[in-house]
Enzyme design. Structure first.
Site, PDB file in Angstrom:
ATOM      1  CG  ASP A 129      -7.853   4.857  -0.583  1.00  0.00           C
ATOM      2  OD1 ASP A 129      -6.627   5.039  -0.754  1.00  0.00           O
ATOM      3  OD2 ASP A 129      -8.380   3.728  -0.628  1.00  0.00           O
ATOM      4  CD  GLN A 152      -3.813   1.755  -6.551  1.00  0.00           C
ATOM      5  OE1 GLN A 152      -3.074   1.974  -7.513  1.00  0.00           O
ATOM      6  NE2 GLN A 152      -3.649   0.706  -5.759  1.00  0.00           N
ATOM      7  CB  CYS A 166      -8.846  -5.715  -1.621  1.00  0.00           C
ATOM      8  SG  CYS A 166      -7.656  -6.883  -0.960  1.00  0.00           S
ATOM      9  CG  HIS A 209      -8.644  -1.585  -1.209  1.00  0.00           C
ATOM     10  ND1 HIS A 209      -8.467  -2.102   0.055  1.00  0.00           N
ATOM     11  CD2 HIS A 209      -7.723  -2.200  -1.999  1.00  0.00           C
ATOM     12  CE1 HIS A 209      -7.481  -2.993   0.035  1.00  0.00           C
ATOM     13  NE2 HIS A 209      -7.023  -3.074  -1.194  1.00  0.00           N
ATOM     14  CE  LYS A 222      -1.504   0.134  -2.448  1.00  0.00           C
ATOM     15  NZ  LYS A 222      -1.439  -1.152  -3.156  1.00  0.00           N
TER      16      LYS A 222
END
Length: 441
Positions: free
Chosen positions: A232, A235, A400, A140, A258
């Protein structure tokens, strides 16, 4: 599932609304999830009855608000199995968490290089003067741009005159991906670490491809080369069970919005030895120990990285979102979403001229993740706009991740992404909608 999906959906009133006279089918969860009443009610209750600035307040409301705020930190610690709450830093989201590490880590690197310019551990002799940050082709923008900004900033800076040397150049390198969206493994992965590699920063789950990267193995490889790793987890935190001690990651970042929590709140996990080592990201109240005109000393982590009044209402909301997920069962959520993803991939195979991006075979075995696709020559924006008219909310564009789009040779995709409240019937509506729209072109 071993729990009532109807009951869960009732916790999210927005799911019962209509769009353009049609029932809402919300499949844009990789962008943000909806929020259950349990989270919204808890935040409203705190605003109504407990609202006061946290830390150092001697009055009852301040102490009560502080207790809730720090209890939220403990909830997060337990959720990712960190060793201590001192390893849990509250941020505004994954983006700020990565920016924090990029800024503080690169500042630390610069200072170490100036302090020990001839030390092989900082700068190996005989190598070109550079310090490398390693990312991947599937990142991202939030895990690309902060490193680019820091590299540009550091490369433009001049060392102090007394240093007697020039700054090393900061270089951003990237791990390539295969055509089906996988990272290098084994000896091939080893070859991307050099004596100048200072940190690897990568996504756990791709927000476009749905690739579930084998981060535990990648971290092990990186550590063999003496390279710390930032994960990261934006997700993955909503969908997979996380254990930072088992992963052995040095940093991990994720966002509340999220995973059924409020916007504007996120988490940076950092190993205590790293948070002790890094300089503060911002300056102000909360993060200081003592201030004088001559010198300022700082609190220990995590407060060292939390300048200003924190969003203590949002931290409470994040804790309630985690508790909501835990009450349903993280394994139940993962199993349900995995079934939805596999069902979606299976049903989409019936659509003529569809092109699905990502390692579809892998996703039949582990995880879920978003499903990104194109149909024939239909532009992703046209498909998304027409699906919206059918009440189906999906995301379109480059998500993104423009370097990834360039790697795939496209400008964007349509992306459907799932959450614990989605159903197979909603996927049927999506497939029917795609087929209906395809016949129009």
């Amino acid at each position: 599932m071993h729990y009532s999906l109807d009951k869960i959906r009732a916790d999210f009133p927005i799911l019962s609304r209509e769009v353009y006279g049609r029932p809402l089918v919300y499949l844009d969860n990789a962008a943000t999830t909806q929020k259950p009443l349990q989270v919204l009610d808890a935040m409203r209750e705190e605003y109504l009855n407990v609202n006061a600035n946290v830390h150092r307040g001697v009055h009852y409301l301040s102490q009560q608000a502080t207790d809730l705020h720090e209890a939220a930190r403990e909830t997060v610690r337990r959720f990712i199995n960190a060793r201590s709450t001192e390893e849990i830093v509250f941020t505004r989201g994954t983006t700020e968490a990565i920016n924090l590490v990029a800024s503080s880590f690169c500042q630390w690197l610069t200072e170490e290089t100036r302090r020990k310019p001839q030390c092989p551990a900082v700068f190996p002799q005989g190598e070109e003067s550079c310090l490398e940050i390693l990312v991947t082709d599937m990142e991202h923008h939030s895990n690309i741009v902060p490193w680019q900004l820091e590299a540009k900033r550091r490369n433009l800076q001049s060392p102090p005159a007394e240093c007697g040397t020039r700054n090393p150049e900061f270089v951003i390198r990237h791990l390539p991906i295969s055509d089906d969206g996988r990272l290098p493994e084994g000896d091939e992965l080893d070859s991307y670490f050099t004596e100048n590699t200072r940190l690897l920063s990568l996504t756990h789950v791709s927000n476009v491809l749905g690739t579930v990267n084998p981060v535990k193995e990648i971290i092990r490889k990186a550590h063999e080369h003496g390279v710390p790793v930032l994960v990261d987890a934006a997700q993955s935190a909503p969908h997979l069970r996380l254990d930072v001690q088992d992963l052995d990651c040095d940093f991990l970042a994720f966002s509340g919005h999220k995973m059924y929590g409020p916007t504007g709140i996120g988490v940076l996990y950092g190993k205590e030895e790293w948070l002790d080592r890094l300089p503060p990201y911002q300056g102000g109240g909360e993060m200081i120990d003592h201030v004088s005109w001559d010198k300022t000393t700082f609190e220990r982590p995590p407060l060292k990285f939390e300048a200003g009044t924190p969003d203590y209402i949002a931290t409470h909301g994040l804790a309630k979102a985690i508790e909501y997920m835990e009450a349903i069962g993280l394994d139940n959520i993962e199993r349900h979403e995995h079934d939805l993803t596999c069902y979606c991939l299976e049903q989409m195979q019936t659509i003529p001229n569809i092109r699905i991006f990502g390692p579809n075979g892998q996703r039949s075995k582990v995880g879920g993740g978003p499903v990104s696709f194109l149909v024939g020559d239909i532009h992703h924006l046209d498909m998304g706009t027409l699906l919206d008219r059918l009440g189906i909310a999906v995301r379109t564009g480059h998500h993104c991740a423009q370097p990834l789009m360039n790697r795939l040779g496209i400008t964007g995709t349509v992306r459907a992404s799932f959450a614990l409240y989605n159903t197979k019937e909603e996927i049927d509506h999506l497939v029917e909608g795609i087929n209906r729209i395809s016949k129009m072109f």
